[in-house]
Design a protein around this motif. Structure first.
Motif, PDB file in Angstrom:
ATOM      1  N   ASP A   3       0.853  -1.245  -0.115  1.00 49.53           N
ATOM      2  CA  ASP A   3      -0.066  -0.006   0.195  1.00 49.53           C
ATOM      3  C   ASP A   3       0.798   1.078  -0.179  1.00 49.53           C
ATOM      4  O   ASP A   3       1.650   1.539   0.930  1.00 49.53           O
ATOM      5  CB  ASP A   3      -1.113   0.037   1.090  1.00 49.53           C
ATOM      6  CG  ASP A   3      -1.737   1.219   1.206  1.00 49.53           C
ATOM      7  OD1 ASP A   3      -1.795   1.708   0.256  1.00 49.53           O
ATOM      8  OD2 ASP A   3      -2.676   1.208   2.074  1.00 49.53           O
ATOM      9  N   ARG A   5      -0.228   4.330  -0.311  1.00 50.10           N
ATOM     10  CA  ARG A   5      -1.043   5.557   0.044  1.00 50.10           C
ATOM     11  C   ARG A   5      -0.254   6.377   1.134  1.00 50.10           C
ATOM     12  O   ARG A   5       0.022   5.522   2.023  1.00 50.10           O
ATOM     13  CB  ARG A   5      -2.612   5.208   0.260  1.00 50.10           C
ATOM     14  CG  ARG A   5      -3.078   4.964  -0.985  1.00 50.10           C
ATOM     15  CD  ARG A   5      -4.571   4.465  -0.506  1.00 50.10           C
ATOM     16  NE  ARG A   5      -4.616   3.310   0.237  1.00 50.10           N
ATOM     17  CZ  ARG A   5      -5.643   2.609   0.809  1.00 50.10           C
ATOM     18  NH1 ARG A   5      -6.980   3.186   0.445  1.00 50.10           N
ATOM     19  NH2 ARG A   5      -5.637   1.500   1.390  1.00 50.10           N
ATOM     20  N   PRO A   6      -0.124   7.740   0.891  1.00 49.29           N
ATOM     21  CA  PRO A   6       0.183   8.392   2.221  1.00 49.29           C
ATOM     22  C   PRO A   6      -0.495   8.274   3.372  1.00 49.29           C
ATOM     23  O   PRO A   6      -1.955   7.761   3.308  1.00 49.29           O
ATOM     24  CB  PRO A   6       0.443   9.765   1.814  1.00 49.29           C
ATOM     25  CG  PRO A   6      -0.660   9.749   0.909  1.00 49.29           C
ATOM     26  CD  PRO A   6      -0.639   8.421   0.165  1.00 49.29           C
ATOM     27  N   VAL A   7       0.300   8.339   4.440  1.00 46.41           N
ATOM     28  CA  VAL A   7      -0.475   8.361   5.925  1.00 46.41           C
ATOM     29  C   VAL A   7      -0.120   9.792   6.423  1.00 46.41           C
ATOM     30  O   VAL A   7       0.729  10.097   6.518  1.00 46.41           O
ATOM     31  CB  VAL A   7      -0.132   7.083   6.644  1.00 46.41           C
ATOM     32  CG1 VAL A   7      -0.633   5.906   5.797  1.00 46.41           C
ATOM     33  CG2 VAL A   7       1.217   6.996   6.782  1.00 46.41           C
ATOM     34  N   ARG A  35       6.094   2.385   3.441  1.00 50.78           N
ATOM     35  CA  ARG A  35       5.558   2.803   2.051  1.00 50.78           C
ATOM     36  C   ARG A  35       6.514   3.490   1.236  1.00 50.78           C
ATOM     37  O   ARG A  35       6.274   3.799   0.038  1.00 50.78           O
ATOM     38  CB  ARG A  35       4.345   3.581   2.336  1.00 50.78           C
ATOM     39  CG  ARG A  35       3.030   3.032   3.120  1.00 50.78           C
ATOM     40  CD  ARG A  35       2.033   4.090   3.323  1.00 50.78           C
ATOM     41  NE  ARG A  35       0.778   3.189   3.689  1.00 50.78           N
ATOM     42  CZ  ARG A  35       0.390   2.664   4.889  1.00 50.78           C
ATOM     43  NH1 ARG A  35       1.479   2.803   5.752  1.00 50.78           N
ATOM     44  NH2 ARG A  35      -0.675   2.285   5.257  1.00 50.78           N
ATOM     45  N   GLN A  40      10.693  10.257  -2.874  1.00 49.84           N
ATOM     46  CA  GLN A  40       9.326  10.822  -1.948  1.00 49.84           C
ATOM     47  C   GLN A  40       9.768  11.742  -0.894  1.00 49.84           C
ATOM     48  O   GLN A  40      10.862  11.839  -0.506  1.00 49.84           O
ATOM     49  CB  GLN A  40       8.550   9.737  -1.816  1.00 49.84           C
ATOM     50  CG  GLN A  40       7.944   8.850  -2.664  1.00 49.84           C
ATOM     51  CD  GLN A  40       6.858   7.843  -2.298  1.00 49.84           C
ATOM     52  OE1 GLN A  40       7.309   6.893  -1.594  1.00 49.84           O
ATOM     53  NE2 GLN A  40       5.733   7.700  -2.711  1.00 49.84           N
ATOM     54  N   LEU A 101       4.992  11.344   0.029  1.00 52.56           N
ATOM     55  CA  LEU A 101       4.175  11.797  -0.757  1.00 52.56           C
ATOM     56  C   LEU A 101       4.751  12.074  -2.295  1.00 52.56           C
ATOM     57  O   LEU A 101       6.159  11.793  -2.034  1.00 52.56           O
ATOM     58  CB  LEU A 101       3.909  13.205  -0.091  1.00 52.56           C
ATOM     59  CG  LEU A 101       2.937  13.507   0.890  1.00 52.56           C
ATOM     60  CD1 LEU A 101       3.113  14.725   1.481  1.00 52.56           C
ATOM     61  CD2 LEU A 101       1.531  13.079   0.485  1.00 52.56           C
ATOM     62  N   THR A 231      -0.366  17.920  -0.963  1.00 59.15           N
ATOM     63  CA  THR A 231      -1.542  16.783  -1.509  1.00 59.15           C
ATOM     64  C   THR A 231      -2.130  17.200  -2.836  1.00 59.15           C
ATOM     65  O   THR A 231      -3.052  16.504  -3.048  1.00 59.15           O
ATOM     66  CB  THR A 231      -2.299  16.700  -0.346  1.00 59.15           C
ATOM     67  OG1 THR A 231      -2.879  17.992  -0.037  1.00 59.15           O
ATOM     68  CG2 THR A 231      -1.433  16.152   0.856  1.00 59.15           C
ATOM     69  N   VAL A 255       2.106  16.113  -6.730  1.00 61.26           N
ATOM     70  CA  VAL A 255       1.246  14.764  -6.815  1.00 61.26           C
ATOM     71  C   VAL A 255       1.935  14.226  -8.227  1.00 61.26           C
ATOM     72  O   VAL A 255       2.069  12.953  -8.288  1.00 61.26           O
ATOM     73  CB  VAL A 255      -0.067  14.801  -6.757  1.00 61.26           C
ATOM     74  CG1 VAL A 255      -0.552  15.162  -5.127  1.00 61.26           C
ATOM     75  CG2 VAL A 255      -0.447  15.759  -7.635  1.00 61.26           C
TER      76      VAL A 255
END
Length: 297
Positions: A3, A5-7, A35, A40, A101, A231, A255
């Motif tokens: 996964d 996706r950012p947290v 991740r 990133q 990100l 974001t 992004v």
């Protein structure tokens, strides 16, 4: 499948250390560490819960380790109230962090010769990339530069990780006097480089991209553009980028980047909206199609 996706995490600070002209903060952030892919970044809230500084600060991830449950280190220079506040953090303080990100560096399928070019703090995201490339059997050569010796980041690590490491400073206080673009051609020729990865100020990236074109080798650039949210919401980090269809769009660095193919970035037009960019005055849309109605000039 992992996964990516950012947290968002409230991460305890493990260490805050001074590295010449920079500060490096290591936080315990297992959700981000697991991740992360090279290139990133993280977006960090500053000032505390009652702060009037609403905007996060974006920082490239310099190092990820499995120790202590998963740690992430990012590098920064003090430039204003937000980064000054960060520099005052201490062990066990909590930071509100979102990550990882952005688009990471694309990796070659086969072992190739890679030259990594960094300017100042822009060298930080190149180190996890170097380790990843080495694990894939790639040759790695570093070219790092800055204004002076105190701002050249990671010289010792670069020498240890890479086949060769070349350093430049504007004032000649460390390595060769001059800029990275002056020594890069010789490194590319000696190493028979197949690809260039670069991160640093826009003028440096523009020159590196032009040099890559002369040698007809691909170049991946990580742009240093000011980001307010990280974001994709605020649109403050847009730059003109040419798409696969040949049309220029104002593209979000956070992004859709920060990594782009160098030849796709219109460096001379950064900070402006080119007249031929999609959505600029002179464009009309008809359904899914965009038609330019104003002639060049």
């Amino acid at each position: 499948m992992s996964d990516f996706r950012p947290v968002q995490m409230r991460s305890p600070v493990l260490t805050v250390r001074r590295v010449d002209a920079y500060h490096a903060i290591t936080v315990v952030a297992p959700g981000i560490a697991e991740r992360f892919r090279s290139g990133q970044f993280v977006a960090v809230a500053v000032g505390g819960e009652q702060s009037s500084m609403l905007l996060r600060r974006a920082f490239a991830i310099h190092e990820v380790k499995p120790d202590y449950g998963g740690t992430v280190e990012f590098l920064f220079a003090v430039r204003g109230r937000g980064t000054a506040w960060l520099a005052e953090r201490r062990s066990r303080d909590l930071l509100d962090i979102v990550g990882p990100l952005g688009r990471p560096f694309p990796l070659p399928r086969d072992p190739v010769n890679c030259v990594l070019v960094g300017g100042g703090a822009g060298a930080a995201p190149l180190f996890p990339l170097a380790h990843t490339l080495r694990r894939r059997g790639c040759r790695v050569d570093f070219v790092l530069g800055a204004a002076d010796a105190e701002r050249v980041f990671g010289a010792i690590t670069a020498r240890r990780v890479a086949e060769t490491a070349t350093f430049t400073t504007d004032d000649g206080s460390f390595g060769l006097r001059g800029q990275v673009t002056e020594v890069l051609p010789q490194v590319v020729e000696d190493a028979r480089s197949d690809v260039i990865y670069a991160c640093g100020p826009m003028p440096m990236l523009r020159e590196v991209t032009a040099l890559a074109a002369r040698y007809d080798i691909p170049v991946q650039v990580s742009v240093e553009e000011t980001m307010a949210c990280g974001t994709g919401v605020c649109m403050t980090c847009v730059i003109p980028v040419i798409g696969d269809d040949g049309i220029t769009r104002m593209t979000r660095s956070c992004v859709d980047g920060p990594v782009f193919r160098g030849e796709r970035v219109r460096f001379d037009d950064v900070g402006t909206i080119p007249f031929d960019a999609l959505g600029a005055p002179g464009w009309k849309t008809h359904g899914d199609d965009a038609v330019q109605t104003r002639e060049a000039g």
